[in-house]
Enzyme design. Structure first.
Site, PDB file in Angstrom:
ATOM      1  CB  CYS A 139     -25.207 -31.351   2.374  1.00  0.00           C
ATOM      2  SG  CYS A 139     -24.365 -32.511   3.489  1.00  0.00           S
ATOM      3  CB  CYS A 183     -23.637 -30.089   5.516  1.00  0.00           C
ATOM      4  SG  CYS A 183     -22.768 -31.222   4.414  1.00  0.00           S
ATOM      5  CG  ASP A 184     -26.204 -27.017   5.573  1.00  0.00           C
ATOM      6  OD1 ASP A 184     -25.179 -26.729   6.214  1.00  0.00           O
ATOM      7  OD2 ASP A 184     -26.274 -26.928   4.333  1.00  0.00           O
TER       8      ASP A 184
END
Length: 310
Positions: free
Chosen positions: A135, A138-139
């Site tokens: 993701c 997300c990261d």
């Protein structure tokens, strides 16, 4: 029936399932949440979460799940650890087999999520959450001013590469074919981005270096060759799609061609009394906050449904 009929059973213990549990518990519906043997969903594989509202310093994915679980339990949610092996939606109350135990419920909320498709390497599993991610949203922030690799060739992979180029100094997109499968407009955007480079006809055979507990590069094999090449990089984003966890429900609920549950009027499915929330019905946003939001929606829809039943 060997066990009493539950008002609400929730399948799944990620943000969608736990939020649905919180809301149905606060509505005094005494939900039973079946969390599975691998509880917590994709967040338990995530290290730092910095995009969930209310936590300005961020927090670890497992800690966020733990807090959600404690909150749902505080208001009366009962948890059952075990994998569901069969679901029967053809009769009411609905029947669910948890290993050798059959449970019945008037309302079912499905929040089983979707699993990211992985390459299938042992090193990939070991480094998941430690330089390997599924993701970018997300990261990606954690890879500012670093070199990252993206695996895949579809819209998801190209979109991830473009997003990561906002943070990384260099993004290398590794694809096993000689051309992308992504839409033309996405390809054009990627080709025009000076930070994105491409490795064609390559298969990743190992992600380095699990012994150090971090990503230092990838070993790739050129298609049709036995020779290996090493690409030095700081992170690997696997973007070869997701698979919704709906196998047990095949043929019982309306699903799209990819197996995602089709919902309408909020979280209602094709069977009255069955609701779906989170990534099991969302193949667009796939975020913890949107999953939690749809879990709230499913709980409210379930509460109204039961009120109308009297």
């Amino acid at each position: 029936m060997s066990t009493p009929v539950e008002e609400v059973i929730i399948l799944g213990s990620g943000p969608a399932g736990l939020t649905a549990a919180l809301y149905t518990a606060r509505a005094n519906l005494r939900p039973l949440l079946i969390e599975g043997t691998e509880a917590g969903g994709q967040l338990v594989l995530t290290t730092m979460v910095e995009n969930y509202p209310g936590f300005p310093e961020g927090l670890l994915g497992p800690d966020l799940i733990r807090s959600m679980r404690q909150q749902a339990e505080r208001f009366g949610t009962t948890f059952l650890n075990g994998d569901v092996t069969a679901v029967d939606l053809s009769r009411r109350p609905f029947a669910l087999t948890v290993e050798n135990d059959v449970r019945h419920t008037n309302v079912l909320i499905i929040a089983t999520g979707a699993s990211a498709n992985l390459i299938g390497l042992e090193s990939e599993r070991k480094l998941l959450g430690h330089g390997v991610s599924t993701c970018a949203t997300c990261d990606g922030f954690f890879f500012r001013d670093q070199h990252v690799a993206v695996v895949g060739g579809g819209d998801s992979a190209v979109e991830e590469a473009i997003f990561l180029a906002k943070f990384a100094t260099k993004v290398t997109l590794i694809h096993r074919r000689d051309k992308l499968r992504a839409s033309k407009i996405m390809q054009e955007r990627a080709f025009k981005n000076p930070k994105i480079e491409f490795l064609w006809n390559r298969t990743i055979v190992e992600i380095l270096d699990a012994s150090q507990g971090k990503v230092t590069g990838v070993k790739t094999r050129v298609d049709g060759s036995t020779s290996l090449e090493t690409l030095v990089c700081d992170g690997v984003f696997v973007a070869i799609g997701h698979s919704p966890n709906t196998k047990l429900l095949a043929g019982q609920l309306e699903m799209d061609e990819r197996g995602y549950i089709v919902t309408h009027h909020g979280t209602m499915t094709s069977i009255p009394g069955v609701f779906a929330a989170g990534d099991v019905q969302d193949h667009v946003y796939k975020q913890a906050i949107t999953a939690a939001g749809s879990g709230c929606m499913a709980a409210l829809d379930a509460e109204r449904y039961l009120e109308n039943l009297g």
